[in-house]
Scaffold this motif. Structure first.
Motif, PDB file in Angstrom:
ATOM      1  N   VAL A  27       0.806  -1.277   0.043  1.00 45.09           N
ATOM      2  CA  VAL A  27      -0.012   0.035   0.047  1.00 45.09           C
ATOM      3  C   VAL A  27       0.956   1.446  -0.257  1.00 45.09           C
ATOM      4  CG1 VAL A  27      -1.791   1.536   1.134  1.00 45.09           C
ATOM      5  CG2 VAL A  27      -1.642  -1.308   1.299  1.00 45.09           C
ATOM      6  N   LEU A  28       0.564   2.276  -0.775  1.00 44.33           N
ATOM      7  CA  LEU A  28       1.071   3.555  -0.751  1.00 44.33           C
ATOM      8  C   LEU A  28      -0.022   4.587  -0.445  1.00 44.33           C
ATOM      9  CD1 LEU A  28       3.318   5.647  -1.374  1.00 44.33           C
ATOM     10  CD2 LEU A  28       2.698   5.536  -3.841  1.00 44.33           C
ATOM     11  N   ILE A  29       0.304   5.182   0.416  1.00 46.53           N
ATOM     12  CA  ILE A  29      -0.755   6.371   0.717  1.00 46.53           C
ATOM     13  C   ILE A  29       0.128   7.626   0.692  1.00 46.53           C
ATOM     14  CG2 ILE A  29      -2.068   7.261   2.659  1.00 46.53           C
ATOM     15  CD1 ILE A  29      -2.553   4.453   3.877  1.00 46.53           C
ATOM     16  N   ASP A  34      -0.394  17.943   6.062  1.00 48.43           N
ATOM     17  CA  ASP A  34      -1.476  18.450   7.115  1.00 48.43           C
ATOM     18  C   ASP A  34      -1.954  16.941   7.770  1.00 48.43           C
ATOM     19  OD1 ASP A  34      -1.310  21.058   6.626  1.00 48.43           O
ATOM     20  OD2 ASP A  34      -2.889  20.994   4.964  1.00 48.43           O
ATOM     21  N   HIS A  35      -1.840  15.781   7.077  1.00 43.85           N
ATOM     22  CA  HIS A  35      -2.408  14.763   7.591  1.00 43.85           C
ATOM     23  C   HIS A  35      -1.348  13.887   7.907  1.00 43.85           C
ATOM     24  CE1 HIS A  35      -5.695  16.207   4.851  1.00 43.85           C
ATOM     25  NE2 HIS A  35      -6.254  15.950   5.696  1.00 43.85           N
ATOM     26  N   TYR A  36      -0.076  14.530   8.613  1.00 44.30           N
ATOM     27  CA  TYR A  36       0.869  13.524   9.108  1.00 44.30           C
ATOM     28  C   TYR A  36       0.399  13.050  10.182  1.00 44.30           C
ATOM     29  CZ  TYR A  36       5.613  12.521  10.663  1.00 44.30           C
ATOM     30  OH  TYR A  36       6.446  11.453  11.246  1.00 44.30           O
ATOM     31  N   THR A  37       0.999  11.626  10.397  1.00 40.59           N
ATOM     32  CA  THR A  37       0.498  10.844  11.484  1.00 40.59           C
ATOM     33  C   THR A  37       1.952  10.015  11.969  1.00 40.59           C
ATOM     34  OG1 THR A  37      -0.686   8.972  12.163  1.00 40.59           O
ATOM     35  CG2 THR A  37       0.135   8.779   9.675  1.00 40.59           C
ATOM     36  N   THR A  38       1.778   9.831  13.383  1.00 39.24           N
ATOM     37  CA  THR A  38       2.890   9.476  13.897  1.00 39.24           C
ATOM     38  C   THR A  38       2.216   7.854  14.434  1.00 39.24           C
ATOM     39  OG1 THR A  38       2.274   9.908  16.227  1.00 39.24           O
ATOM     40  CG2 THR A  38       4.165  11.291  15.066  1.00 39.24           C
ATOM     41  N   GLU A  39       1.048   7.506  13.807  1.00 37.67           N
ATOM     42  CA  GLU A  39       0.764   5.999  14.221  1.00 37.67           C
ATOM     43  C   GLU A  39       1.707   5.152  13.449  1.00 37.67           C
ATOM     44  OE1 GLU A  39      -3.469   3.578  12.949  1.00 37.67           O
ATOM     45  OE2 GLU A  39      -3.428   5.710  13.049  1.00 37.67           O
ATOM     46  N   THR A  40       1.675   3.793  14.130  1.00 40.63           N
ATOM     47  CA  THR A  40       2.569   2.839  13.567  1.00 40.63           C
ATOM     48  C   THR A  40       1.791   2.034  12.599  1.00 40.63           C
ATOM     49  OG1 THR A  40       3.819   2.848  15.410  1.00 40.63           O
ATOM     50  CG2 THR A  40       4.010   0.871  13.924  1.00 40.63           C
ATOM     51  N   TYR A  41       2.208   1.722  11.510  1.00 36.68           N
ATOM     52  CA  TYR A  41       1.532   0.967  10.445  1.00 36.68           C
ATOM     53  C   TYR A  41       2.519  -0.241   9.997  1.00 36.68           C
ATOM     54  CZ  TYR A  41      -1.899   4.648   9.508  1.00 36.68           C
ATOM     55  OH  TYR A  41      -2.955   5.464   9.985  1.00 36.68           O
ATOM     56  N   PHE A  47       4.006   5.657   3.284  1.00 34.78           N
ATOM     57  CA  PHE A  47       3.434   6.951   3.209  1.00 34.78           C
ATOM     58  C   PHE A  47       4.153   7.946   2.478  1.00 34.78           C
ATOM     59  CE2 PHE A  47       0.895   5.656   6.700  1.00 34.78           C
ATOM     60  CZ  PHE A  47      -0.301   6.385   6.364  1.00 34.78           C
ATOM     61  N   ILE A  48       3.858   8.589   1.676  1.00 34.98           N
ATOM     62  CA  ILE A  48       4.583   9.760   0.765  1.00 34.98           C
ATOM     63  C   ILE A  48       3.954  11.026   1.434  1.00 34.98           C
ATOM     64  CG2 ILE A  48       4.995  10.782  -1.199  1.00 34.98           C
ATOM     65  CD1 ILE A  48       5.618   8.347  -2.728  1.00 34.98           C
ATOM     66  N   LYS A  52       1.275  21.267   1.241  1.00 41.17           N
ATOM     67  CA  LYS A  52      -0.104  21.744   1.221  1.00 41.17           C
ATOM     68  C   LYS A  52      -0.529  22.035  -0.241  1.00 41.17           C
ATOM     69  CE  LYS A  52       0.282  23.393   5.869  1.00 41.17           C
ATOM     70  NZ  LYS A  52       0.059  24.486   6.837  1.00 41.17           N
ATOM     71  N   GLY A  53      -1.633  21.911  -0.827  1.00 44.02           N
ATOM     72  CA  GLY A  53      -2.147  22.528  -2.014  1.00 44.02           C
ATOM     73  C   GLY A  53      -3.125  21.667  -2.557  1.00 44.02           C
ATOM     74  N   ALA A  54      -4.203  22.215  -3.224  1.00 41.55           N
ATOM     75  CA  ALA A  54      -5.232  21.453  -3.768  1.00 41.55           C
ATOM     76  C   ALA A  54      -4.964  20.071  -4.454  1.00 41.55           C
ATOM     77  CB  ALA A  54      -6.152  22.424  -4.289  1.00 41.55           C
ATOM     78  N   ASP A  55      -3.801  20.262  -5.357  1.00 42.87           N
ATOM     79  CA  ASP A  55      -3.423  18.991  -6.283  1.00 42.87           C
ATOM     80  C   ASP A  55      -2.107  18.388  -5.820  1.00 42.87           C
ATOM     81  OD1 ASP A  55      -6.017  19.373  -7.297  1.00 42.87           O
ATOM     82  OD2 ASP A  55      -5.252  20.923  -8.844  1.00 42.87           O
ATOM     83  N   SER A  56      -1.578  18.798  -4.912  1.00 42.12           N
ATOM     84  CA  SER A  56      -0.218  18.114  -4.635  1.00 42.12           C
ATOM     85  C   SER A  56      -0.226  16.624  -4.365  1.00 42.12           C
ATOM     86  CB  SER A  56       0.367  18.830  -3.368  1.00 42.12           C
ATOM     87  OG  SER A  56       0.689  20.104  -3.542  1.00 42.12           O
ATOM     88  N   ALA A  57      -1.151  16.127  -3.757  1.00 41.26           N
ATOM     89  CA  ALA A  57      -1.074  14.650  -3.607  1.00 41.26           C
ATOM     90  C   ALA A  57      -1.533  13.994  -5.059  1.00 41.26           C
ATOM     91  CB  ALA A  57      -2.220  14.279  -2.686  1.00 41.26           C
ATOM     92  N   ASP A  58      -2.363  14.629  -5.766  1.00 45.20           N
ATOM     93  CA  ASP A  58      -2.838  13.975  -7.083  1.00 45.20           C
ATOM     94  C   ASP A  58      -1.544  13.876  -8.019  1.00 45.20           C
ATOM     95  OD1 ASP A  58      -5.372  14.191  -5.839  1.00 45.20           O
ATOM     96  OD2 ASP A  58      -6.042  15.667  -7.371  1.00 45.20           O
TER      97      ASP A  58
END
Length: 148
Positions: A27-29, A34-41, A47-48, A52-58
């Motif tokens: 899985v690649l998320i 803004d949605h940074y997490t320290t949760e262990t996966y 994760f990448i 911030k920005g409307a289409d940065s993830a896209d």
């Protein structure tokens, strides 16, 4: 094959991870800082984080995508960019976006934006329920069994 999740607005990240574990699919998320997490996966989840920005993830997903990837997004625009690269693209409802119908979806989105700009109200998406989440898992599991 891997799952690539447009992580900024996805309500099914945990479900995707559960399916990925069961079927041994990485899985690649991709999500904004803004949605940074320290949760262990688990180790098969990567994760990448993007600016911030409307289409940065896209844009990052488009850059990272492989022909055999399965993308999970609710974004028609992103779907239209990765379909030509050979990826399969799914809404978090489990519905698959197809090259044959993506132009119609983009046109509907455009017309809705045009109406809103003119001051008219349009309906937004209904709230995502526990039943919707389960339906996603059932549909995706069926497709995974057919594919793997």
């Amino acid at each position: 094959m891997r799952f690539v999740v447009d992580g900024d607005g996805s309500p099914v990240k945990k479900e995707v991870i559960g399916l990925a574990e069961k079927y041994q699919v990485p899985v690649l998320i991709v999500t904004s800082v803004d949605h940074y997490t320290t949760e262990t996966y688990p180790n098969f989840v990567r994760f990448i984080y993007v600016d911030k920005g409307a289409d940065s993830a896209d844009y990052r997903i488009v850059k990272e995508i492989n022909a055999d990837d399965w993308v999970i997004t609710q974004d028609f625009g992103l779907a239209s960019l990765v379909l030509p690269k050979g990826a399969r693209v799914f809404h978090h409802s489990g519905k698959e976006y197809l090259a044959a119908t993506i132009d119609q979806l983009l046109e509907q989105r455009y017309l809705g934006a045009k109406l809103r700009k003119a001051g008219q109200k349009t309906k937004g998406p209904k709230a995502f329920t526990k039943e919707d989440r389960q339906e996603f898992v059932v549909k995706m599991e069926s497709l995974l069994q057919e594919t793997l």
